[in-house]
Write a protein that holds these residues in place. Structure first.
Motif, mmCIF file in Angstrom:
data_model
loop_
_atom_site.group_PDB
_atom_site.id
_atom_site.type_symbol
_atom_site.label_atom_id
_atom_site.label_comp_id
_atom_site.label_asym_id
_atom_site.label_seq_id
_atom_site.Cartn_x
_atom_site.Cartn_y
_atom_site.Cartn_z
ATOM 1 N N THR A 34 0.852 -1.176 0.000
ATOM 2 C CA THR A 34 0.000 0.000 0.000
ATOM 3 C C THR A 34 0.889 1.227 0.000
ATOM 4 N N GLY A 35 0.276 2.372 -0.072
ATOM 5 C CA GLY A 35 1.032 3.618 -0.048
ATOM 6 C C GLY A 35 0.097 4.782 0.149
ATOM 7 N N LYS A 36 0.667 5.933 0.454
ATOM 8 C CA LYS A 36 -0.133 7.124 0.668
ATOM 9 C C LYS A 36 -0.633 7.667 -0.665
ATOM 10 N N ASP A 37 -1.897 8.037 -0.676
ATOM 11 C CA ASP A 37 -2.521 8.585 -1.880
ATOM 12 C C ASP A 37 -2.185 10.079 -1.959
ATOM 13 N N THR A 38 -1.087 10.400 -2.610
ATOM 14 C CA THR A 38 -0.656 11.790 -2.696
ATOM 15 C C THR A 38 -1.168 12.448 -3.962
ATOM 16 N N LYS A 39 -1.145 13.766 -3.958
ATOM 17 C CA LYS A 39 -1.715 14.521 -5.068
ATOM 18 C C LYS A 39 -0.891 14.336 -6.336
ATOM 19 N N ASN A 40 -1.581 14.057 -7.420
ATOM 20 C CA ASN A 40 -0.933 13.881 -8.724
ATOM 21 C C ASN A 40 -1.957 14.268 -9.778
ATOM 22 N N PRO A 41 -2.101 15.549 -10.062
ATOM 23 C CA PRO A 41 -3.233 16.020 -10.873
ATOM 24 C C PRO A 41 -3.155 15.565 -12.315
ATOM 25 N N LEU A 42 -4.321 15.483 -12.935
ATOM 26 C CA LEU A 42 -4.395 15.243 -14.369
ATOM 27 C C LEU A 42 -3.827 16.446 -15.104
ATOM 28 N N LEU A 43 -3.060 16.177 -16.135
ATOM 29 C CA LEU A 43 -2.468 17.243 -16.950
ATOM 30 C C LEU A 43 -3.183 17.289 -18.296
ATOM 31 N N ASP A 44 -3.474 18.482 -18.749
ATOM 32 C CA ASP A 44 -4.118 18.664 -20.049
ATOM 33 C C ASP A 44 -3.076 18.636 -21.153
ATOM 34 N N VAL A 45 -3.311 17.812 -22.150
ATOM 35 C CA VAL A 45 -2.485 17.787 -23.361
ATOM 36 C C VAL A 45 -3.389 18.230 -24.500
ATOM 37 N N LYS A 46 -3.047 19.338 -25.121
ATOM 38 C CA LYS A 46 -3.958 19.969 -26.077
ATOM 39 C C LYS A 46 -3.355 20.038 -27.475
ATOM 40 N N VAL A 47 -4.235 19.880 -28.459
ATOM 41 C CA VAL A 47 -3.825 20.112 -29.846
ATOM 42 C C VAL A 47 -3.554 21.610 -29.999
ATOM 43 N N LYS A 48 -2.418 21.955 -30.607
ATOM 44 C CA LYS A 48 -2.054 23.370 -30.747
ATOM 45 C C LYS A 48 -3.070 24.107 -31.616
ATOM 46 N N SER A 49 -3.412 25.299 -31.196
ATOM 47 C CA SER A 49 -4.380 26.109 -31.952
ATOM 48 C C SER A 49 -3.847 26.422 -33.342
ATOM 49 N N ARG B 124 6.468 15.344 -18.024
ATOM 50 C CA ARG B 124 5.807 16.173 -19.028
ATOM 51 C C ARG B 124 6.845 17.088 -19.671
ATOM 52 N N TYR B 125 6.854 17.074 -21.006
ATOM 53 C CA TYR B 125 7.757 17.932 -21.767
ATOM 54 C C TYR B 125 6.930 18.877 -22.631
ATOM 55 N N VAL B 126 7.180 20.176 -22.481
ATOM 56 C CA VAL B 126 6.537 21.170 -23.342
ATOM 57 C C VAL B 126 7.322 21.236 -24.640
ATOM 58 N N ILE B 127 6.631 21.104 -25.769
ATOM 59 C CA ILE B 127 7.288 21.056 -27.080
ATOM 60 C C ILE B 127 6.744 22.204 -27.925
ATOM 61 N N ASN B 128 7.541 23.230 -28.103
ATOM 62 C CA ASN B 128 7.089 24.454 -28.770
ATOM 63 C C ASN B 128 7.191 24.399 -30.292
ATOM 64 N N GLU B 129 7.968 23.463 -30.835
ATOM 65 C CA GLU B 129 8.165 23.413 -32.275
ATOM 66 C C GLU B 129 6.829 23.245 -33.002
ATOM 67 N N ASP B 130 6.653 24.000 -34.090
ATOM 68 C CA ASP B 130 5.377 23.992 -34.815
ATOM 69 C C ASP B 130 5.037 22.623 -35.388
ATOM 70 N N TYR B 131 6.048 21.829 -35.704
ATOM 71 C CA TYR B 131 5.786 20.563 -36.374
ATOM 72 C C TYR B 131 5.160 19.541 -35.418
ATOM 73 N N PHE B 132 5.272 19.754 -34.091
ATOM 74 C CA PHE B 132 4.681 18.814 -33.128
ATOM 75 C C PHE B 132 3.242 19.225 -32.881
ATOM 76 N N VAL B 133 2.308 18.317 -33.092
ATOM 77 C CA VAL B 133 0.878 18.623 -33.116
ATOM 78 C C VAL B 133 0.351 19.067 -31.755
ATOM 79 N N TYR B 134 0.852 18.469 -30.666
ATOM 80 C CA TYR B 134 0.372 18.782 -29.316
ATOM 81 C C TYR B 134 1.277 19.809 -28.647
ATOM 82 N N ASP B 135 0.734 20.475 -27.629
ATOM 83 C CA ASP B 135 1.530 21.474 -26.912
ATOM 84 C C ASP B 135 2.547 20.841 -25.973
#
Length: 902
Positions: free
Chosen positions: A521-536, A735-746
């Motif tokens: 068992t283990g402690k249920d610590t906070k680990n929020p859901l992260l939004d992965v979005k298609v770039k506008s 989580r890695y933020v990928i700023n390059e335009d060719y990558f579809v997700y943020d």
């Protein structure tokens, strides 16, 4: 999970002897497997460890090694929730059919367990009855009769079952009451005693003070009334650290199945602790919100109904009854305004160490702000006082009179509306509710309630609550976990939470108790859901508006298609050649790569007879006929599997590759068995992967990108009991933020290998754009698939006939490199993998098969000019030259050399 204590490994001679026999080829008995008369007459199919426990018992009763030892008293030490009552039901049929026993005495120390077992073994109307409606053995209908005493004249084909508390049986033995069973009655006909929760029956042994009228002595009296009486004991919590208990049972422990192995085998829920300094009232409201969130999540996300049950555990009856009243007041006074105020207050005090699951529940209610009035109405209905069971009656009769006994043992039933239980100690043993998802430890007095004895009782209760709930998912039930730890589904539907008081000594004792039980068992610590979005920006492109991703179509496969093993990709014509060294390694589907030097070796014929085949088939549960029939629908009998149309084992020679230093007579019987088992495991894997209701074709369908590529939410894995490991090496997922335009997700939530692949493609984008106006890399994440019901279509399947291994299930490559110019579009599937790729080599073979068999590929729209390609697995540092292959496909040449390599 806290660090396990180091304990001396105690020797258990009988168990160890049976393990050796199970692995040996000493005699025919070692090939024994669970008989059809058990599998066909029981509702539940035995799991592998139940098969093994029955097989070990069979050895002890029939093996020539035990012929003069009369093994009449044995103990099964098996985890809470692992199905000991199922095993008892199977043992009853076994002892009746194989050894002629008709009289069975079931003993337990509480009325609660007794009444549950009455339903399990004798009440056909109960939803928990373990046998089929009609029991038949060798064409004879078998009747199970519940009796208060065993009849003098016994009917053929009848099993007599006396179910009683140990207290009542002991009273009968010592007081000789009229119409009761005394010692002489157990001497008339041979009897099997089934002792459940057997750790209660050794108090005298534990204290070294034998009393004249102890339970232990009474049970021994019944056992010794005849030489052929048998005592089978069952418990999850035998205290072998006690020297007296160890001396009594060291030669009687017949089988062990530990709780940590039970959880590792996925037969349980995950177990998490929520530690809080809240008041009891705040903890009550928190668990209400969490429980209702579970119920709503199951329906809204999976269109399935579950009824999560909450248990409030106190140390004293008066405290529990008082908590029950406070809970009723809390529900009565709940309003939309008070709910909003509570959630706002709780969210303000949440830290990174607080429960991630509660955070998800709060988020759900905030996102459903407009529906809070309906939600509050539902909560008031679901947790109303008429849906609460107070199990704190001072006598069992109180629970029975109120109808609570039946309710407590049918909580999974759709017609049972109870959601909450208040209890002190009555439900620690014998209670097997599956849809218990939250246990709340109310505060009481921590100085009293934090003792080691108390926390051990609570650890046992948590272990019982960890039983898996086989809820419907896509119309099917599973009795093992279906989601990987870390996904939102597993956190909500496959986890039990123990809500604890935040008192240091209590927590220390609780964790120690959990460790002693081997309960991970283990402690249920906070680990929020992260939004992965298609770039506008990508949504403004023509690729988003008009582009497509391509996957091949599948067609239905009938049972008649599977007419021989070659349809599964199994070669049943050639001789069988197995390397000697790898066959001696630990057997399993996930054997690592073993480097062997066979520069000076030869093929040695493996001589074997039918005993070996029977032994292998019995040891591997895949080959038990009821399971084998699921994968080979046309198979009529187990023996037919050996024939020419299937395995064809009699017309082929089995060779093992051995060093020249080994002579022709060097193989021992056990080595021959291991060699054959290695081959049979390989065939089992091929059959499983080669069987599917659908198979792929060469026709590719274009799916509009804007309909199938979508935003999704995902969390980083948060393991507090293990490290994230990929092929033996730690692989941190971040989580890695990928700023390059060719990558579809943020961004992307990926491991180091996947990040390195993205970096290496980034370095080549400029060169790709010299030939293509559109260059995009699409991450095909499994969470994105789950968010859209349509995306189950996005899988690549084998097609054609040029595959060494047949795998019809299909898979989703992790990345698609999308390239388009004025003339055509190229879609390249890319799959990153760790160093050990042998287990999934078929996937790489499919990716390269696409390139080599373009003539077999057609498109739904024949006017489309599309090229479908695949490359070898991308591994760390690109050891397989996947990036080089991408250049050759996309540009017809290698990429330019880079001055700085990533």
């Amino acid at each position: 999970m806290s660090k396990q204590k180091s304990k001396k490994q105690l020797s258990l001679p009988l168990f160890e002897e049976l393990i050796r026999l199970n692995a040996s080829m000493l005699d025919e008995e070692a090939t024994w497997y669970t008989p059809d008369y058990i599998t066909e007459n029981m509702i539940h199919k035995f799991r592998y460890y139940q098969d093994a426990a029955l097989r070990f018992f069979h050895y002890s009763q029939t093996g020539k090694e035990f012929r003069y030892r009369n093994i009449n008293h044995v103990l099964f030490n098996m985890a809470t929730g692992s199905g000991k009552t199922d095993l008892m039901a199977g043992l009853i049929l076994y002892l009746f059919e194989e050894h002629g026993y008709q009289n069975f005495l079931f003993l337990v120390n509480t009325n609660g367990v007794l009444n549950k077992t009455i339903d399990n073994l004798t009440n056909k109307a109960s939803g928990k009855y373990l046998y089929t409606e009609q029991i038949e053995v060798d064409g004879n209908r078998i009747d199970i009769q519940r009796v208060n005493s065993f009849p003098s004249n016994q009917s053929k084909n009848t099993i007599y079952l006396k179910l009683a508390t140990v207290q009542s049986v002991v009273s009968d033995i010592y007081t000789h009451k009229e119409n009761s069973m005394g010692e002489e009655d157990y001497a008339k006909n041979k009897v099997v005693i089934l002792g459940d929760e057997a750790h209660h029956y050794s108090a005298s042994t534990k204290s070294e003070k034998e009393t004249e009228q102890s339970w232990e002595k009474a049970i021994s009296t019944i056992l010794n009334a005849r030489e052929d009486n048998r005592l089978l004991e069952f418990t999850a919590t035998i205290d072998l650290e006690n020297k007296n208990i160890y001396e009594k049972y060291k030669d009687k422990v017949l089988y062990r199945y530990a709780l940590d192995q039970f959880i590792e085998d996925k037969y349980s829920k995950y177990v998490k602790r929520i530690q809080s300094s809240n008041t009891d009232l705040d903890n009550m409201l928190n668990v209400i919100l969490l429980s209702e969130y579970r119920r709503r999540y199951a329906f809204e996300q999976h269109k399935t109904y579950i009824k999560p049950v909450v248990m409030f555990k106190s140390q004293r009856i008066d405290a529990s009854n008082e908590a029950n009243e406070k809970f009723n007041d809390l529900i009565d006074e709940l309003s939309v305004a008070s709910l909003k105020e509570f959630i706002n207050r709780q969210e303000q005090i949440i830290t990174e160490e607080d429960s991630e699951t509660l955070a998800l529940a709060y988020l759900y209610y905030r996102e459903n702000n407009e529906n809070l009035a309906e939600i509050v109405h539902d909560i008031k209905r679901e947790f109303a006082s008429n849906r609460i069971i107070n199990a704190n009656d001072t006598s069992q009769s109180g629970i029975l009179e109120k109808g609570y006994y039946e309710a407590l043992n049918s909580l999974e039933s759709p017609t049972n509306l109870y959601r909450v239980i208040f209890a002190v100690a009555k439900l620690t043993e014998g209670w097997d509710v599956l849809n218990l998802y939250d246990i709340v430890r109310l505060s009481d007095d921590p100085k009293v309630s934090g003792t080691k004895a108390t926390t051990m009782s609570e650890a046992q209760l948590i272990g019982r609550g960890a039983r898996y709930n086989p809820f419907l998912l896509k119309g099917e039930r599973s009795f093992q976990r279906r989601f990987e730890n870390g996904s939102v589904d597993s956190l909500i539907l496959e986890t039990i939470h123990y809500h604890t008081i935040n008192e240091p000594q209590y927590l220390k004792n609780l964790v120690d108790s959990l460790d002693e039980m081997n309960l991970p068992t283990g402690k249920d610590t906070k680990n929020p859901l992260l939004d992965v979005k298609v770039k506008s920006a990508f949504k403004k492109t023509n690729v988003w508006k008009y582009g497509k991703v391509y996957y091949n179509e599948t067609i239905e496969v009938s049972d008649d298609y599977y007419s021989s093993l070659d349809k599964y990709g199994v070669d049943n014509k050639s001789d069988i050649v197995i390397p000697y060294i790898s066959s001696m390694q630990e057997l399993g589907y996930r054997d690592g790569e073993i480097r062997e030097d066979y520069s000076n070796a030869y093929n040695l014929t493996v001589e074997f007879d039918q005993r070996y085949l029977n032994k292998v088939m019995s040891r591997i549960s895949f080959y038990h006929f009821n399971n084998l029939k699921k994968y080979i629908p046309l198979l009529k009998t187990r023996e037919e599997f050996f024939d020419e149309n299937w395995l064809n084992i009699y017309n082929r020679t089995v060779y093992v590759v051995v060093p020249r230093t080994m002579g022709s007579n060097a193989l021992t019987p056990n080595e021959k068995l291991y060699i054959l088992e290695k081959y049979f495991l390989k065939v089992a894997k091929q059959i499983k992967s080669g069987y599917s209701k659908r198979r792929g074709t060469g026709k590719f369908i274009g799916y509009p990108i804007k309909e199938y590529i979508s935003n999704y939410r995902k969390r980083k894995p948060n393991y507090d009991t293990s490290k994230m490991v990929l092929d033996g090496a730690p692989q941190k997922v971040d989580r890695y933020v990928i700023n390059e335009d060719y990558f579809v997700y943020d961004s992307a939530i990926i491991n180091l290998t996947e990040r390195q692949l993205i970096d290496r493609i980034t370095e080549r984008v400029a060169e790709l754009k010299e030939n293509y106006s559109d260059v995009y890399l699409i991450r095909m994440d499994e969470n994105m698939h789950r968010e859209s019901a349509k995306n189950h279509k996005l899988k690549l399947h084998q097609f054609g006939h040029g595959h060494d291994e047949i795998h019809l299930e299909g898979f989703q490559p992790d990345f698609i490199l999308y390239l388009k110019n004025e003339d055509y579009c190229v879609q390249i599937f890319i799959e990153p993998k760790g160093r050990n790729i042998a287990e999934e080599q078929w996937k790489e073979d499919l990716l390269t098969y696409i390139n080599e068999n373009e003539a077999e590929i057609t498109f739904e729209d024949e006017t489309e000019d599309v090229k479908i390609k695949g490359v070898k697995f991308y591994t760390m540092n690109d050891e397989r030259n996947a990036v080089k292959q991408i250049g050759e496909i996309a540009l017809g040449k290698e990429f330019k050399s880079l001055s700085i390599q990533s």
